[in-house]
Scaffold this motif. Structure first.
Motif, PDB file in Angstrom:
ATOM      1  N   ASP A  66       0.853  -1.184   0.000  1.00 20.01           N
ATOM      2  CA  ASP A  66       0.000   0.000   0.000  1.00 20.01           C
ATOM      3  C   ASP A  66       0.890   1.234   0.000  1.00 20.01           C
ATOM      4  O   ASP A  66       2.123   1.118   0.059  1.00 20.01           O
ATOM      5  CB  ASP A  66      -0.965   0.005   1.193  1.00 20.01           C
ATOM      6  CG  ASP A  66      -0.278  -0.086   2.547  1.00 20.01           C
ATOM      7  OD1 ASP A  66       0.914   0.275   2.658  1.00 20.01           O
ATOM      8  OD2 ASP A  66      -0.932  -0.511   3.508  1.00 20.01           O
ATOM      9  N   ALA A  67       0.274   2.406  -0.075  1.00 23.50           N
ATOM     10  CA  ALA A  67       1.051   3.650  -0.128  1.00 23.50           C
ATOM     11  C   ALA A  67       1.892   3.841   1.130  1.00 23.50           C
ATOM     12  O   ALA A  67       3.020   4.345   1.061  1.00 23.50           O
ATOM     13  CB  ALA A  67       0.123   4.838  -0.339  1.00 23.50           C
ATOM     14  N   GLY A  68       1.384   3.429   2.271  1.00 25.04           N
ATOM     15  CA  GLY A  68       2.123   3.585   3.522  1.00 25.04           C
ATOM     16  C   GLY A  68       3.375   2.724   3.581  1.00 25.04           C
ATOM     17  O   GLY A  68       4.436   3.182   4.023  1.00 25.04           O
ATOM     18  N   SER A  69       3.273   1.493   3.113  1.00 27.76           N
ATOM     19  CA  SER A  69       4.465   0.633   3.113  1.00 27.76           C
ATOM     20  C   SER A  69       5.478   1.135   2.080  1.00 27.76           C
ATOM     21  O   SER A  69       6.684   1.021   2.291  1.00 27.76           O
ATOM     22  CB  SER A  69       4.105  -0.838   2.870  1.00 27.76           C
ATOM     23  OG  SER A  69       3.502  -1.029   1.614  1.00 27.76           O
ATOM     24  N   ALA A  70       5.002   1.732   0.997  1.00 31.09           N
ATOM     25  CA  ALA A  70       5.909   2.330   0.010  1.00 31.09           C
ATOM     26  C   ALA A  70       6.642   3.523   0.616  1.00 31.09           C
ATOM     27  O   ALA A  70       7.849   3.680   0.435  1.00 31.09           O
ATOM     28  CB  ALA A  70       5.136   2.761  -1.234  1.00 31.09           C
ATOM     29  N   ALA A  71       5.915   4.352   1.354  1.00 32.94           N
ATOM     30  CA  ALA A  71       6.536   5.524   1.984  1.00 32.94           C
ATOM     31  C   ALA A  71       7.579   5.103   3.011  1.00 32.94           C
ATOM     32  O   ALA A  71       8.662   5.691   3.092  1.00 32.94           O
ATOM     33  CB  ALA A  71       5.464   6.394   2.638  1.00 32.94           C
ATOM     34  N   LEU A  72       7.279   4.077   3.778  1.00 29.70           N
ATOM     35  CA  LEU A  72       8.242   3.593   4.768  1.00 29.70           C
ATOM     36  C   LEU A  72       9.503   3.087   4.076  1.00 29.70           C
ATOM     37  O   LEU A  72      10.614   3.413   4.486  1.00 29.70           O
ATOM     38  CB  LEU A  72       7.616   2.477   5.609  1.00 29.70           C
ATOM     39  CG  LEU A  72       8.506   1.974   6.725  1.00 29.70           C
ATOM     40  CD1 LEU A  72       7.785   2.064   8.059  1.00 29.70           C
ATOM     41  CD2 LEU A  72       8.945   0.562   6.452  1.00 29.70           C
ATOM     42  N   GLY A 128      -1.074   0.680  11.908  1.00 25.93           N
ATOM     43  CA  GLY A 128      -2.388   0.084  12.089  1.00 25.93           C
ATOM     44  C   GLY A 128      -2.679  -1.079  11.151  1.00 25.93           C
ATOM     45  O   GLY A 128      -3.706  -1.734  11.279  1.00 25.93           O
ATOM     46  N   ALA A 129      -1.786  -1.336  10.202  1.00 30.79           N
ATOM     47  CA  ALA A 129      -2.008  -2.410   9.235  1.00 30.79           C
ATOM     48  C   ALA A 129      -0.996  -3.544   9.407  1.00 30.79           C
ATOM     49  O   ALA A 129      -0.680  -4.252   8.457  1.00 30.79           O
ATOM     50  CB  ALA A 129      -1.947  -1.849   7.817  1.00 30.79           C
ATOM     51  N   GLU A 130      -0.513  -3.715  10.613  1.00 31.28           N
ATOM     52  CA  GLU A 130       0.524  -4.715  10.877  1.00 31.28           C
ATOM     53  C   GLU A 130       0.074  -6.130  10.523  1.00 31.28           C
ATOM     54  O   GLU A 130       0.826  -6.896   9.914  1.00 31.28           O
ATOM     55  CB  GLU A 130       0.978  -4.651  12.336  1.00 31.28           C
ATOM     56  CG  GLU A 130       1.736  -3.392  12.695  1.00 31.28           C
ATOM     57  CD  GLU A 130       0.847  -2.181  13.025  1.00 31.28           C
ATOM     58  OE1 GLU A 130      -0.406  -2.309  12.981  1.00 31.28           O
ATOM     59  OE2 GLU A 130       1.421  -1.116  13.309  1.00 31.28           O
ATOM     60  N   ALA A 131      -1.162  -6.488  10.883  1.00 31.00           N
ATOM     61  CA  ALA A 131      -1.652  -7.842  10.592  1.00 31.00           C
ATOM     62  C   ALA A 131      -1.796  -8.058   9.092  1.00 31.00           C
ATOM     63  O   ALA A 131      -1.460  -9.129   8.578  1.00 31.00           O
ATOM     64  CB  ALA A 131      -2.982  -8.086  11.301  1.00 31.00           C
ATOM     65  N   ASP A 132      -2.275  -7.059   8.364  1.00 30.38           N
ATOM     66  CA  ASP A 132      -2.403  -7.173   6.910  1.00 30.38           C
ATOM     67  C   ASP A 132      -1.034  -7.348   6.259  1.00 30.38           C
ATOM     68  O   ASP A 132      -0.878  -8.139   5.330  1.00 30.38           O
ATOM     69  CB  ASP A 132      -3.092  -5.940   6.327  1.00 30.38           C
ATOM     70  CG  ASP A 132      -4.568  -5.857   6.703  1.00 30.38           C
ATOM     71  OD1 ASP A 132      -5.177  -6.903   7.013  1.00 30.38           O
ATOM     72  OD2 ASP A 132      -5.107  -4.737   6.668  1.00 30.38           O
ATOM     73  N   PHE A 133      -0.038  -6.602   6.740  1.00 25.90           N
ATOM     74  CA  PHE A 133       1.309  -6.711   6.191  1.00 25.90           C
ATOM     75  C   PHE A 133       1.873  -8.109   6.462  1.00 25.90           C
ATOM     76  O   PHE A 133       2.482  -8.717   5.573  1.00 25.90           O
ATOM     77  CB  PHE A 133       2.218  -5.635   6.781  1.00 25.90           C
ATOM     78  CG  PHE A 133       3.534  -5.510   6.078  1.00 25.90           C
ATOM     79  CD1 PHE A 133       3.642  -4.771   4.909  1.00 25.90           C
ATOM     80  CD2 PHE A 133       4.675  -6.125   6.571  1.00 25.90           C
ATOM     81  CE1 PHE A 133       4.856  -4.659   4.237  1.00 25.90           C
ATOM     82  CE2 PHE A 133       5.896  -6.016   5.917  1.00 25.90           C
ATOM     83  CZ  PHE A 133       5.982  -5.275   4.751  1.00 25.90           C
ATOM     84  N   ALA A 134       1.652  -8.616   7.656  1.00 29.66           N
ATOM     85  CA  ALA A 134       2.130  -9.961   7.998  1.00 29.66           C
ATOM     86  C   ALA A 134       1.454 -11.008   7.112  1.00 29.66           C
ATOM     87  O   ALA A 134       2.115 -11.955   6.653  1.00 29.66           O
ATOM     88  CB  ALA A 134       1.876 -10.262   9.470  1.00 29.66           C
ATOM     89  N   ARG A 135       0.173 -10.841   6.832  1.00 29.79           N
ATOM     90  CA  ARG A 135      -0.517 -11.776   5.940  1.00 29.79           C
ATOM     91  C   ARG A 135       0.061 -11.698   4.526  1.00 29.79           C
ATOM     92  O   ARG A 135       0.221 -12.723   3.856  1.00 29.79           O
ATOM     93  CB  ARG A 135      -2.020 -11.498   5.928  1.00 29.79           C
ATOM     94  CG  ARG A 135      -2.756 -12.072   7.137  1.00 29.79           C
ATOM     95  CD  ARG A 135      -4.272 -11.986   6.976  1.00 29.79           C
ATOM     96  NE  ARG A 135      -4.777 -10.630   7.185  1.00 29.79           N
ATOM     97  CZ  ARG A 135      -5.031 -10.075   8.370  1.00 29.79           C
ATOM     98  NH1 ARG A 135      -4.828 -10.775   9.479  1.00 29.79           N
ATOM     99  NH2 ARG A 135      -5.483  -8.853   8.468  1.00 29.79           N
ATOM    100  N   ALA A 136       0.388 -10.503   4.079  1.00 30.03           N
ATOM    101  CA  ALA A 136       0.993 -10.351   2.748  1.00 30.03           C
ATOM    102  C   ALA A 136       2.353 -11.045   2.700  1.00 30.03           C
ATOM    103  O   ALA A 136       2.669 -11.732   1.717  1.00 30.03           O
ATOM    104  CB  ALA A 136       1.118  -8.873   2.394  1.00 30.03           C
ATOM    105  N   GLU A 137       3.163 -10.892   3.735  1.00 31.58           N
ATOM    106  CA  GLU A 137       4.461 -11.571   3.767  1.00 31.58           C
ATOM    107  C   GLU A 137       4.278 -13.087   3.766  1.00 31.58           C
ATOM    108  O   GLU A 137       5.028 -13.802   3.093  1.00 31.58           O
ATOM    109  CB  GLU A 137       5.274 -11.129   4.973  1.00 31.58           C
ATOM    110  CG  GLU A 137       5.835  -9.734   4.834  1.00 31.58           C
ATOM    111  CD  GLU A 137       6.748  -9.350   5.973  1.00 31.58           C
ATOM    112  OE1 GLU A 137       7.834  -8.817   5.686  1.00 31.58           O
ATOM    113  OE2 GLU A 137       6.391  -9.586   7.144  1.00 31.58           O
ATOM    114  N   ALA A 138       3.292 -13.571   4.509  1.00 34.06           N
ATOM    115  CA  ALA A 138       3.016 -15.009   4.524  1.00 34.06           C
ATOM    116  C   ALA A 138       2.577 -15.485   3.140  1.00 34.06           C
ATOM    117  O   ALA A 138       2.979 -16.571   2.694  1.00 34.06           O
ATOM    118  CB  ALA A 138       1.953 -15.335   5.567  1.00 34.06           C
ATOM    119  N   GLU A 139       1.797 -14.681   2.454  1.00 37.08           N
ATOM    120  CA  GLU A 139       1.354 -15.040   1.097  1.00 37.08           C
ATOM    121  C   GLU A 139       2.533 -15.063   0.131  1.00 37.08           C
ATOM    122  O   GLU A 139       2.619 -15.942  -0.729  1.00 37.08           O
ATOM    123  CB  GLU A 139       0.279 -14.072   0.613  1.00 37.08           C
ATOM    124  CG  GLU A 139      -0.268 -14.383  -0.761  1.00 37.08           C
ATOM    125  CD  GLU A 139      -0.984 -15.722  -0.863  1.00 37.08           C
ATOM    126  OE1 GLU A 139      -1.092 -16.227  -2.001  1.00 37.08           O
ATOM    127  OE2 GLU A 139      -1.427 -16.279   0.164  1.00 37.08           O
TER     128      GLU A 139
END
Length: 155
Positions: A66-72, A128-139
């Motif tokens: 997402d845009a936030g992970s890109a900014a980080l 606030g999207a830590e769980a979603d990011f972890a699911r993406a890494e698992a995928e």
């Protein structure tokens, strides 16, 4: 013991010898910071191996969902991504899906480099999207594992 190297940080020509000194000091594994894709990582590893470096390498694979992970990720020191990597993901209709596929593709290319023993799924979540990011890494890990098994390149 693990260490890190940034192949694109000046002075570039001294990076392989610098890693040789780290190996002499006991390093057994090198995390390779973002270096612009698989080809620059392969050139760096080949240069180190020509100096007698025998350790395993774990290159960073950027994860953008997402845009936030890109900014980080943009805030990482000495960040070098493959040309168009970030823009293509952020322009996709489904940024998360595009980011997952891009990471799987790049990770597969990294793992094909002799001396690479794994990849580091690098980046971080939007607040606030830590769980979603972890699911993406698992995928990413699941798709990569399935692809490598199908291709017969890894167990």
């Amino acid at each position: 013991m693990s260490v890190a190297e940034a192949p694109l940080s000046p002075p570039l020509q001294e990076r392989p010898a610098r890693l040789r000194e780290k190996q002499r000091a006991g390093a057994e594994l090198c995390f390779v910071n973002h270096a612009g894709g698989a080809a620059p990582v392969a050139r760096f590893i080949q240069a180190t191996q020509a100096l007698g470096i025998t350790m395993g390498f774990v290159p960073c694979v950027p994860v953008i969902v997402d845009a936030g992970s890109a900014a980080l990720l943009r805030g990482f020191t000495s960040l070098a991504l493959p040309v168009g990597y970030l823009d293509a993901i952020l322009a996709a209709p489904d940024v998360c899906e595009a980011g997952i596929e891009a990471a799987v593709d790049l990770a597969e290319r990294m793992l094909a480099i002799p001396g690479v023993v794994g990849v580091d799924l690098s980046g971080g979540p939007t607040a606030g999207a830590e769980a979603d990011f972890a699911r993406a890494e698992a995928e990413i890990a699941s798709r990569l594992r399935a692809r490598l098994r199908r291709d017969g390149t890894r167990p």
